[in-house]
Write a protein that holds these residues in place. Structure first.
Motif, PDB file in Angstrom:
ATOM      1  N   LYS A 111       0.833  -1.208   0.000  1.00  0.00           N
ATOM      2  CA  LYS A 111       0.000   0.000   0.000  1.00  0.00           C
ATOM      3  C   LYS A 111       0.865   1.255   0.000  1.00  0.00           C
ATOM      4  O   LYS A 111       0.575   2.211  -0.725  1.00  0.00           O
ATOM      5  CB  LYS A 111      -0.936   0.004   1.202  1.00  0.00           C
ATOM      6  N   PHE A 112       1.941   1.258   0.771  1.00  0.00           N
ATOM      7  CA  PHE A 112       2.845   2.409   0.809  1.00  0.00           C
ATOM      8  C   PHE A 112       3.457   2.670  -0.571  1.00  0.00           C
ATOM      9  O   PHE A 112       3.528   3.819  -1.019  1.00  0.00           O
ATOM     10  CB  PHE A 112       3.948   2.212   1.855  1.00  0.00           C
ATOM     11  N   ILE A 113       3.865   1.612  -1.243  1.00  0.00           N
ATOM     12  CA  ILE A 113       4.441   1.762  -2.590  1.00  0.00           C
ATOM     13  C   ILE A 113       3.401   2.328  -3.552  1.00  0.00           C
ATOM     14  O   ILE A 113       3.698   3.242  -4.336  1.00  0.00           O
ATOM     15  CB  ILE A 113       5.011   0.416  -3.087  1.00  0.00           C
ATOM     16  N   MET A 114       2.174   1.821  -3.493  1.00  0.00           N
ATOM     17  CA  MET A 114       1.110   2.310  -4.372  1.00  0.00           C
ATOM     18  C   MET A 114       0.842   3.794  -4.117  1.00  0.00           C
ATOM     19  O   MET A 114       0.819   4.602  -5.053  1.00  0.00           O
ATOM     20  CB  MET A 114      -0.181   1.512  -4.166  1.00  0.00           C
TER      21      MET A 114
ATOM     22  N   ALA B 151     -15.472   0.914   1.666  1.00  0.00           N
ATOM     23  CA  ALA B 151     -14.081   1.199   2.026  1.00  0.00           C
ATOM     24  C   ALA B 151     -13.396   2.100   1.004  1.00  0.00           C
ATOM     25  O   ALA B 151     -12.598   2.967   1.369  1.00  0.00           O
ATOM     26  CB  ALA B 151     -13.307  -0.104   2.189  1.00  0.00           C
ATOM     27  N   THR B 152     -13.698   1.930  -0.277  1.00  0.00           N
ATOM     28  CA  THR B 152     -13.094   2.769  -1.313  1.00  0.00           C
ATOM     29  C   THR B 152     -13.566   4.214  -1.164  1.00  0.00           C
ATOM     30  O   THR B 152     -12.769   5.151  -1.298  1.00  0.00           O
ATOM     31  CB  THR B 152     -13.412   2.217  -2.713  1.00  0.00           C
TER      32      THR B 152
ATOM     33  N   SER C  20      -5.342  13.228  -6.781  1.00  0.00           N
ATOM     34  CA  SER C  20      -4.650  12.139  -6.081  1.00  0.00           C
ATOM     35  C   SER C  20      -5.642  11.172  -5.457  1.00  0.00           C
ATOM     36  O   SER C  20      -5.499   9.952  -5.567  1.00  0.00           O
ATOM     37  CB  SER C  20      -3.744  12.702  -4.979  1.00  0.00           C
ATOM     38  N   ALA C  21      -6.666  11.713  -4.796  1.00  0.00           N
ATOM     39  CA  ALA C  21      -7.667  10.867  -4.131  1.00  0.00           C
ATOM     40  C   ALA C  21      -8.432  10.010  -5.130  1.00  0.00           C
ATOM     41  O   ALA C  21      -8.714   8.835  -4.860  1.00  0.00           O
ATOM     42  CB  ALA C  21      -8.624  11.737  -3.314  1.00  0.00           C
ATOM     43  N   MET C  22      -8.753  10.567  -6.294  1.00  0.00           N
ATOM     44  CA  MET C  22      -9.478   9.781  -7.309  1.00  0.00           C
ATOM     45  C   MET C  22      -8.611   8.634  -7.834  1.00  0.00           C
ATOM     46  O   MET C  22      -9.092   7.506  -7.969  1.00  0.00           O
ATOM     47  CB  MET C  22      -9.924  10.683  -8.463  1.00  0.00           C
ATOM     48  N   ILE C  23      -7.367   8.910  -8.128  1.00  0.00           N
ATOM     49  CA  ILE C  23      -6.475   7.853  -8.628  1.00  0.00           C
ATOM     50  C   ILE C  23      -6.257   6.794  -7.555  1.00  0.00           C
ATOM     51  O   ILE C  23      -6.315   5.597  -7.830  1.00  0.00           O
ATOM     52  CB  ILE C  23      -5.142   8.453  -9.109  1.00  0.00           C
ATOM     53  N   LEU C  24      -6.025   7.237  -6.327  1.00  0.00           N
ATOM     54  CA  LEU C  24      -5.816   6.290  -5.230  1.00  0.00           C
ATOM     55  C   LEU C  24      -7.062   5.439  -4.980  1.00  0.00           C
ATOM     56  O   LEU C  24      -6.950   4.248  -4.680  1.00  0.00           O
ATOM     57  CB  LEU C  24      -5.405   7.024  -3.956  1.00  0.00           C
ATOM     58  N   ALA C  25      -8.246   6.024  -5.099  1.00  0.00           N
ATOM     59  CA  ALA C  25      -9.483   5.251  -4.903  1.00  0.00           C
ATOM     60  C   ALA C  25      -9.570   4.124  -5.928  1.00  0.00           C
ATOM     61  O   ALA C  25      -9.997   3.010  -5.593  1.00  0.00           O
ATOM     62  CB  ALA C  25     -10.705   6.165  -4.989  1.00  0.00           C
ATOM     63  N   GLY C  26      -9.165   4.390  -7.164  1.00  0.00           N
ATOM     64  CA  GLY C  26      -9.132   3.322  -8.170  1.00  0.00           C
ATOM     65  C   GLY C  26      -8.180   2.208  -7.763  1.00  0.00           C
ATOM     66  O   GLY C  26      -8.507   1.021  -7.887  1.00  0.00           O
TER      67      GLY C  26
ATOM     68  N   PHE D  36      -8.717  -2.327  -6.124  1.00  0.00           N
ATOM     69  CA  PHE D  36      -7.956  -3.550  -6.379  1.00  0.00           C
ATOM     70  C   PHE D  36      -7.171  -3.987  -5.146  1.00  0.00           C
ATOM     71  O   PHE D  36      -7.017  -5.179  -4.893  1.00  0.00           O
ATOM     72  CB  PHE D  36      -7.038  -3.363  -7.583  1.00  0.00           C
ATOM     73  N   PHE D  37      -6.712  -3.026  -4.361  1.00  0.00           N
ATOM     74  CA  PHE D  37      -5.990  -3.376  -3.138  1.00  0.00           C
ATOM     75  C   PHE D  37      -6.900  -4.118  -2.169  1.00  0.00           C
ATOM     76  O   PHE D  37      -6.465  -5.065  -1.503  1.00  0.00           O
ATOM     77  CB  PHE D  37      -5.399  -2.129  -2.473  1.00  0.00           C
TER      78      PHE D  37
END
Length: 134
Positions: A12-15, A71-72, A104-110, A114-115
């Motif tokens: 998760k940190f790497i992502m 959660a997303t 950033s939040a939108m990309i991370l939510a995507g 998958f995470f």
């Protein structure tokens, strides 16, 4: 700490770091050190709260899609607010952080979608399977 939990945290940190380095540091010229601090804070908060608590306990244990959606959404909200808050603490203005935080939040939510599947399959396999199906 369970090794699977530690590996999940590292993944998760790497992502998060990769996304934030591209969006915040590269596109919006946020200092790399600030970006790394935001990445670490966001990883710690969202992993414990979003992945190990909300995702695993939201909704029906066998309904991965509903748990994942809840959660997303929480991860999106936490990412935006944390990027905004830490950025403010580090000296940026609210206006300077609005677009970078939302992007950033939108990309991370995507990525979180998958995470969460990874969490179900690799980190906590069988956690949400009813006892009769284990």
């Amino acid at each position: 700490m369970n090794m699977k939990l530690l590996i999940g945290f590292i993944v998760k940190f790497i992502m998060i770091t990769a996304v934030l380095l591209i969006v915040l540091a590269w596109i919006f010229d946020v200092p790399v050190v600030d970006t790394l601090l935001i990445s670490l804070a966001l990883t710690a908060l969202s992993y414990v709260m979003g992945d190990l608590f909300i995702f695993l306990h939201a909704g029906n244990p066998t309904d991965q899609k509903t748990r994942n959606s809840i959660a997303t959404f929480i991860d999106f909200t936490v990412a935006f607010l944390l990027i905004w808050l830490v950025g403010r603490i580090l000296g940026s203005t609210s206006e300077e952080l609005l677009v970078p935080g939302l992007l950033s939040a939108m990309i991370l939510a995507g990525g979180e979608w998958f995470f969460h599947k990874y969490v179900d399959r690799r980190i906590m396999p069988g956690y949400n399977i009813p006892a009769r199906n284990r």
